[in-house]
Design a protein around this motif. Structure first.
Motif, PDB file in Angstrom:
ATOM      1  N   GLU A  47       2.428  74.908  93.028  1.00 42.21           N
ATOM      2  CA  GLU A  47       2.042  74.263  94.286  1.00 42.21           C
ATOM      3  C   GLU A  47       2.949  73.080  94.604  1.00 42.21           C
ATOM      4  O   GLU A  47       3.371  72.904  95.759  1.00 42.21           O
ATOM      5  CB  GLU A  47       0.583  73.807  94.206  1.00 42.21           C
ATOM      6  CG  GLU A  47      -0.422  74.944  94.206  1.00 42.21           C
ATOM      7  CD  GLU A  47      -1.839  74.460  93.968  1.00 42.21           C
ATOM      8  OE1 GLU A  47      -2.018  73.248  93.674  1.00 42.21           O
ATOM      9  OE2 GLU A  47      -2.766  75.279  94.062  1.00 42.21           O
ATOM     10  N   ARG A  48       3.266  72.274  93.582  1.00 36.65           N
ATOM     11  CA  ARG A  48       4.156  71.124  93.809  1.00 36.65           C
ATOM     12  C   ARG A  48       5.563  71.592  94.176  1.00 36.65           C
ATOM     13  O   ARG A  48       6.225  70.981  95.038  1.00 36.65           O
ATOM     14  CB  ARG A  48       4.191  70.237  92.564  1.00 36.65           C
ATOM     15  CG  ARG A  48       2.910  69.442  92.343  1.00 36.65           C
ATOM     16  CD  ARG A  48       3.109  68.333  91.330  1.00 36.65           C
ATOM     17  NE  ARG A  48       3.410  68.856  90.001  1.00 36.65           N
ATOM     18  CZ  ARG A  48       2.496  69.132  89.077  1.00 36.65           C
ATOM     19  NH1 ARG A  48       1.205  68.968  89.354  1.00 36.65           N
ATOM     20  NH2 ARG A  48       2.840  69.579  87.889  1.00 36.65           N
ATOM     21  N   ALA A 108       5.593  72.720  97.802  1.00 37.44           N
ATOM     22  CA  ALA A 108       5.557  71.564  98.698  1.00 37.44           C
ATOM     23  C   ALA A 108       6.926  70.899  98.782  1.00 37.44           C
ATOM     24  O   ALA A 108       7.393  70.533  99.871  1.00 37.44           O
ATOM     25  CB  ALA A 108       4.508  70.561  98.216  1.00 37.44           C
ATOM     26  N   HIS A 127       9.464  70.571 102.175  1.00 38.79           N
ATOM     27  CA  HIS A 127      10.073  69.324 102.655  1.00 38.79           C
ATOM     28  C   HIS A 127      11.596  69.452 102.731  1.00 38.79           C
ATOM     29  O   HIS A 127      12.224  68.979 103.694  1.00 38.79           O
ATOM     30  CB  HIS A 127       9.684  68.163 101.739  1.00 38.79           C
ATOM     31  CG  HIS A 127       8.306  67.613 101.981  1.00 38.79           C
ATOM     32  ND1 HIS A 127       8.008  66.819 103.065  1.00 38.79           N
ATOM     33  CD2 HIS A 127       7.155  67.762 101.272  1.00 38.79           C
ATOM     34  CE1 HIS A 127       6.728  66.476 103.026  1.00 38.79           C
ATOM     35  NE2 HIS A 127       6.183  67.031 101.948  1.00 38.79           N
ATOM     36  N   LYS A 155       2.534  75.356 104.181  1.00 43.58           N
ATOM     37  CA  LYS A 155       2.886  73.973 103.852  1.00 43.58           C
ATOM     38  C   LYS A 155       3.699  73.338 104.986  1.00 43.58           C
ATOM     39  O   LYS A 155       3.493  72.153 105.321  1.00 43.58           O
ATOM     40  CB  LYS A 155       3.666  73.942 102.540  1.00 43.58           C
ATOM     41  CG  LYS A 155       4.022  72.549 102.050  1.00 43.58           C
ATOM     42  CD  LYS A 155       2.791  71.660 101.873  1.00 43.58           C
ATOM     43  CE  LYS A 155       1.880  72.159 100.775  1.00 43.58           C
ATOM     44  NZ  LYS A 155       0.776  71.190 100.517  1.00 43.58           N
ATOM     45  N   GLU A 170       1.370  72.397 107.628  1.00 40.49           N
ATOM     46  CA  GLU A 170       0.630  71.196 107.223  1.00 40.49           C
ATOM     47  C   GLU A 170       1.473  69.935 107.421  1.00 40.49           C
ATOM     48  O   GLU A 170       0.960  68.892 107.864  1.00 40.49           O
ATOM     49  CB  GLU A 170       0.234  71.336 105.750  1.00 40.49           C
ATOM     50  CG  GLU A 170      -0.508  70.161 105.167  1.00 40.49           C
ATOM     51  CD  GLU A 170      -0.790  70.342 103.689  1.00 40.49           C
ATOM     52  OE1 GLU A 170      -0.632  69.372 102.917  1.00 40.49           O
ATOM     53  OE2 GLU A 170      -1.156  71.465 103.290  1.00 40.49           O
ATOM     54  N   ILE A 171       2.765  70.016 107.115  1.00 39.38           N
ATOM     55  CA  ILE A 171       3.639  68.848 107.198  1.00 39.38           C
ATOM     56  C   ILE A 171       4.055  68.561 108.640  1.00 39.38           C
ATOM     57  O   ILE A 171       4.009  67.414 109.114  1.00 39.38           O
ATOM     58  CB  ILE A 171       4.909  69.061 106.348  1.00 39.38           C
ATOM     59  CG1 ILE A 171       4.553  69.217 104.865  1.00 39.38           C
ATOM     60  CG2 ILE A 171       5.904  67.910 106.535  1.00 39.38           C
ATOM     61  CD1 ILE A 171       5.698  69.737 104.013  1.00 39.38           C
TER      62      ILE A 171
END
Length: 206
Positions: free
Chosen positions: A19-20, A23, A27, A58, A61-62
């Motif tokens: 998950e990290r 993410a 980015h 993601k 979401e961002i």
């Protein structure tokens, strides 16, 4: 020796690490492309497609943007297709025009580079993107073609007689990346759906 400690699979990424990594990659994709307005994600089926959905969620979401999302089957583009009498055939589903877009091609494990070469051939038959970038959760090395990922979740050094596989809860009942020895005569490729190893099932899921 069969059954030795060296033969026991080990977990190199658990669910939280995956998950990290997703993410962080999301980015990086947004930063490299100055936002999400010109990009689309195309996942190589099956687990690359699942990762593409994770990245798209993601990014939404961002950035608050739902990027175009498609999946690509490369079964008939593989250079070893003729040696496989019963390839696992899925379907390509790209419901948008890829011409002029920045396509982020998504796969689970980058190894020799031959899967990505096949994916590039398949994309070329569909259209002409402005650029193609590559995002992979794991780069395990051993490249046979001059292919490099733009976004990597984790570099996992491996031996040629080892297998590095991603398991996902939706398919396998657990989420993790596992490294294990390859038995004589076995292929190094992705795990069949729903067939997580005992180690992955015990360590990575409910």
């Amino acid at each position: 020796m069969s059954g030795s400690v060296a033969d026991v699979p080990s977990i190199v990424m658990d669910e939280h690490e995956i998950e990290r990594a997703v993410a962080r990659m999301a980015h990086q994709i947004l930063e490299a492309n100055h936002g999400a307005q010109d990009i689309a994600l195309v996942g190589i089926v099956t687990r690359g497609d699942a990762l593409a959905h994770m990245l798209a969620a993601k990014i939404d979401e961002i950035e608050g943007v739902k990027v175009p999302l498609g999946k690509l089957d490369i079964s008939f583009y593989r250079d070893d297709f003729m040696t496989h009498f019963a390839p696992e055939v899925h379907s390509t589903d790209i419901g948008f025009d890829i011409d002029g877009k920045v396509i982020v091609l998504v796969d689970d494990v980058l190894y020799t580079g031959r899967t990505i070469r096949a994916a590039l051939d398949a994309l070329t038959d569909i259209g002409r993107p402005a650029a193609v970038q590559l995002a992979v959760l794991v780069d395990r090395g051993h490249r046979e073609l001059p292919i490099r990922a733009d976004y990597v979740g984790k570099n996992v050094p491996s031996a040629a007689d080892e297998r590095v596989r991603l398991y996902l809860a939706d398919f396998d009942g657990t989420t993790c990346v596992e490294i294990s020895k390859v038995a004589p005569g076995e292929r190094v490729g992705a795990a069949p759906l729903g067939q997580a190893s005992r180690t992955a099932s015990e360590q990575g899921g409910e």
